[in-house]
Design an enzyme around this catalytic site. Structure first.
Site, PDB file in Angstrom:
ATOM      1  N   HIS A  33      -5.877  -2.507  -2.793  1.00  0.00           N
ATOM      2  CA  HIS A  33      -6.629  -2.639  -4.271  1.00  0.00           C
ATOM      3  C   HIS A  33      -6.885  -3.788  -5.360  1.00  0.00           C
ATOM      4  O   HIS A  33      -5.707  -4.440  -4.789  1.00  0.00           O
ATOM      5  CB  HIS A  33      -5.637  -1.999  -5.208  1.00  0.00           C
ATOM      6  CG  HIS A  33      -6.357  -1.750  -7.170  1.00  0.00           C
ATOM      7  ND1 HIS A  33      -7.251  -0.477  -6.827  1.00  0.00           N
ATOM      8  CD2 HIS A  33      -5.856  -2.387  -7.916  1.00  0.00           C
ATOM      9  CE1 HIS A  33      -7.388  -1.189  -8.306  1.00  0.00           C
ATOM     10  NE2 HIS A  33      -6.592  -1.797  -9.109  1.00  0.00           N
ATOM     11  N   CYS A  34      -7.534  -4.712  -5.301  1.00  0.00           N
ATOM     12  CA  CYS A  34      -7.441  -6.021  -5.280  1.00  0.00           C
ATOM     13  C   CYS A  34      -7.820  -6.444  -7.775  1.00  0.00           C
ATOM     14  O   CYS A  34      -8.677  -5.684  -7.820  1.00  0.00           O
ATOM     15  CB  CYS A  34      -8.614  -6.835  -5.634  1.00  0.00           C
ATOM     16  SG  CYS A  34      -9.196  -8.123  -5.857  1.00  0.00           S
ATOM     17  N   PRO A  35      -6.340  -6.628  -7.837  1.00  0.00           N
ATOM     18  CA  PRO A  35      -6.564  -7.167  -9.471  1.00  0.00           C
ATOM     19  C   PRO A  35      -7.558  -7.764 -10.034  1.00  0.00           C
ATOM     20  O   PRO A  35      -7.509  -8.348 -11.434  1.00  0.00           O
ATOM     21  CB  PRO A  35      -5.682  -7.681  -9.772  1.00  0.00           C
ATOM     22  CG  PRO A  35      -4.619  -7.671  -8.078  1.00  0.00           C
ATOM     23  CD  PRO A  35      -5.529  -7.184  -7.165  1.00  0.00           C
ATOM     24  N   ASN A  38     -10.067  -6.003 -10.005  1.00  0.00           N
ATOM     25  CA  ASN A  38     -10.461  -4.516 -10.531  1.00  0.00           C
ATOM     26  C   ASN A  38     -10.891  -3.332  -9.963  1.00  0.00           C
ATOM     27  O   ASN A  38     -10.758  -2.399 -10.694  1.00  0.00           O
ATOM     28  CB  ASN A  38     -10.609  -4.834 -12.184  1.00  0.00           C
ATOM     29  CG  ASN A  38      -9.757  -3.589 -12.870  1.00  0.00           C
ATOM     30  OD1 ASN A  38      -8.523  -3.323 -12.707  1.00  0.00           O
ATOM     31  ND2 ASN A  38     -10.265  -2.806 -14.411  1.00  0.00           N
ATOM     32  N   ASN A  39     -10.507  -2.830  -8.974  1.00  0.00           N
ATOM     33  CA  ASN A  39     -10.825  -2.658  -8.098  1.00  0.00           C
ATOM     34  C   ASN A  39     -10.509  -2.398  -6.711  1.00  0.00           C
ATOM     35  O   ASN A  39     -10.230  -3.470  -6.527  1.00  0.00           O
ATOM     36  CB  ASN A  39     -12.966  -2.885  -7.607  1.00  0.00           C
ATOM     37  CG  ASN A  39     -13.750  -1.088  -7.674  1.00  0.00           C
ATOM     38  OD1 ASN A  39     -12.934  -0.047  -7.625  1.00  0.00           O
ATOM     39  ND2 ASN A  39     -14.591  -1.682  -7.384  1.00  0.00           N
TER      40      ASN A  39
END
Length: 137
Positions: A33-35, A38-39
């Site tokens: 999950h990549c901040p 945001n996905n």
């Protein structure tokens, strides 16, 4: 052997899918999950994520090249060192901060880009590597 996700109210969970607690859904071939975006990065958007990393790294390198070109132009345009006006401290501080930030971005993003390319080559995801369920690195 049908697998069902306990957190998605018993929905069917395909092989190599993992549940993301942030997105609250199962992602096929979930890498992480990549901040930044945001996905979750998975099979459906890994190409776009790699392009994002390439463009981010390229723009940081381009910014460093522009800063270096500006410094060399300023040095070249001076007729003598004794008559040259010193650059303002605010511009030096701003250019220095931008250079440090871009250099850090190049190091971090290029390492992450290399990890993503290695992940594709090994047909494995970050989650699978940590769980040691598929592939090895």
């Amino acid at each position: 052997n049908a697998r069902h996700c306990k957190l998605c109210q018993g929905r069917w969970k395909p092989p190599r899918a993992h549940h993301c607690k942030t997105c609250r859904r199962c992602i096929f071939r979930m890498d992480h999950h990549c901040p930044w975006i945001n996905n979750c990065v998975g099979l459906s958007n890994q190409k776009l994520f790699i392009l994002f990393l390439v463009y981010t790294c390229s723009s940081a390198v381009f910014t460093l090249l522009l800063l270096a070109a500006g410094v060399f132009y300023w040095l070249w345009s001076q007729s003598s060192w004794s008559d040259a006006p010193p650059p303002q401290s605010a511009s030096l501080i701003c250019c220095g901060l931008v250079a440090v930030e871009c250099f850090a971005a190049v190091l971090f993003v290029s390492d992450f880009l290399q990890e993503q390319v290695e992940s594709i080559q090994m047909n494995s995801t970050l989650v699978e590597t940590y769980q040691r369920t598929h592939g090895h690195r």
